[in-house]
Write an enzyme that holds these catalytic residues in place. Structure first.
Site, PDB file in Angstrom:
ATOM      1  N   GLU A 114       0.982  -1.170   0.079  1.00 29.17           N
ATOM      2  CA  GLU A 114      -0.020   0.096   0.109  1.00 29.17           C
ATOM      3  C   GLU A 114       0.758   1.410   0.096  1.00 29.17           C
ATOM      4  O   GLU A 114       0.673   2.221  -0.742  1.00 29.17           O
ATOM      5  CB  GLU A 114      -0.834  -0.032   1.148  1.00 29.17           C
ATOM      6  N   ASP A 169     -10.136   3.228   2.039  1.00 32.28           N
ATOM      7  CA  ASP A 169      -8.490   3.894   2.379  1.00 32.28           C
ATOM      8  C   ASP A 169      -8.785   4.871   1.794  1.00 32.28           C
ATOM      9  O   ASP A 169      -7.785   5.935   2.228  1.00 32.28           O
ATOM     10  CB  ASP A 169      -7.741   2.798   1.634  1.00 32.28           C
ATOM     11  N   ASP A 206     -10.430   0.911  -2.299  1.00 29.58           N
ATOM     12  CA  ASP A 206      -9.871   0.162  -1.093  1.00 29.58           C
ATOM     13  C   ASP A 206      -8.603  -0.439  -1.787  1.00 29.58           C
ATOM     14  O   ASP A 206      -8.967  -0.850  -2.853  1.00 29.58           O
ATOM     15  CB  ASP A 206     -10.728  -0.778  -0.601  1.00 29.58           C
ATOM     16  N   LYS A 266      -6.113  -3.594  -1.513  1.00 31.62           N
ATOM     17  CA  LYS A 266      -6.142  -4.892  -1.068  1.00 31.62           C
ATOM     18  C   LYS A 266      -5.090  -5.758  -1.712  1.00 31.62           C
ATOM     19  O   LYS A 266      -4.655  -5.617  -2.940  1.00 31.62           O
ATOM     20  CB  LYS A 266      -7.537  -5.627  -1.499  1.00 31.62           C
TER      21      LYS A 266
END
Length: 256
Positions: free
Chosen positions: A55, A84, A98, A100
């Site tokens: 990330e 996020d 998001d 992942k």
């Protein structure tokens, strides 16, 4: 701005994501953590640690993408907040993203993603608890997913290396692929792993890449209705009820 325009613009950066995460040979560019004494602490295959590092590595590229296209970019206030990243287009359109990651279990299957709660803000869509904006204000809920393979040659032993050893450290991950799909397209009809009330994802790699999960044939309204009414055993017991369904087949019978 439409959701599809946003998605098409972000898809262009997949090669950049790959260059950031992987060497020309496909190995993860990250070897470990380094301290001020130039000691390198090798990374284990702990999925939570790897997910956070991935990330952080993608964030500068996503930030540059946001600036280039004039989106306002808002990060979640806390770790357990959804999503996020929230993007706000110049015309006010809000898009949830998001980040992942998951690992391959075979050539065709992965461990899977968790796609956010199916209680709380998901059901009370005007709520601001644990979410940046009320769920109903987002035009789309996208998942930027990273798929990787665990490197069987990497040691699970906790080891410390010197900087001169950098090239000899075996990367714990390799062979990265990326997906960018709306959440409902890759969602499973079963909860994610553990006891948390999270939506699980499809685990077939092709279904994830093409957005052809179990709900793809039914559409987002069925996805929403399914998960807004889904009850675990504990949830059903708390309201003195039976579990209405456990999968899409049972849901269809329940709805009739």
């Amino acid at each position: 701005m439409t959701v599809e325009q946003f998605r098409e613009r972000l898809l262009v950066h997949f090669d950049e994501f790959r260059r950031s995460l992987a060497t020309d040979a496909g190995d993860w560019t990250i070897k470990g953590f380094i301290d001020v004494y130039k000691s390198i602490y090798a990374i284990s295959t702990d999925t939570k640690v790897m997910s956070k590092i991935i990330e952080l590595m993608l964030f500068p590229i996503i930030s540059s993408f946001s600036t280039k296209h004039g989106y306002k970019m808002m990060l979640s206030e806390q770790q357990n907040y959804y999503p996020d990243i929230s993007f706000i287009a110049p015309n006010g359109t809000k898009i949830a993203l998001d980040l992942k990651s998951t690992y391959r279990k075979s050539e065709k299957m992965v461990s899977g993603f968790t796609l956010g709660a199916f209680t709380g803000y998901f059901r009370r869509r005007d709520s601001t608890k644990n979410i940046t904006f009320p769920y109903k204000e987002y035009a789309a809920h996208l998942v930027l997913g990273v798929i990787y393979s665990r490197n069987e040659e990497a040691s699970e032993e906790v080891r410390v290396y010197r900087l001169d050893d950098l090239q000899s450290i075996v990367s714990v991950a390799k062979d990265f692929d990326f997906i960018l799909q709306e959440k409902w397209r890759i969602a499973s009809d079963r909860p994610g792993s553990g006891n948390t009330k999270n939506i699980g994802s499809a685990t077939n790699i092709q279904a994830l890449l093409t957005g052809n999960g179990p709900f793809a044939a039914y559409g987002p309204k069925v996805f929403d209705d399914y998960w807004m009414n889904y009850l675990t055993k504990d949830m059903a017991r708390a309201i003195d009820s039976d579990v209405p369904y456990r999968n899409l087949e049972g849901y269809c019978k329940w709805r009739k």
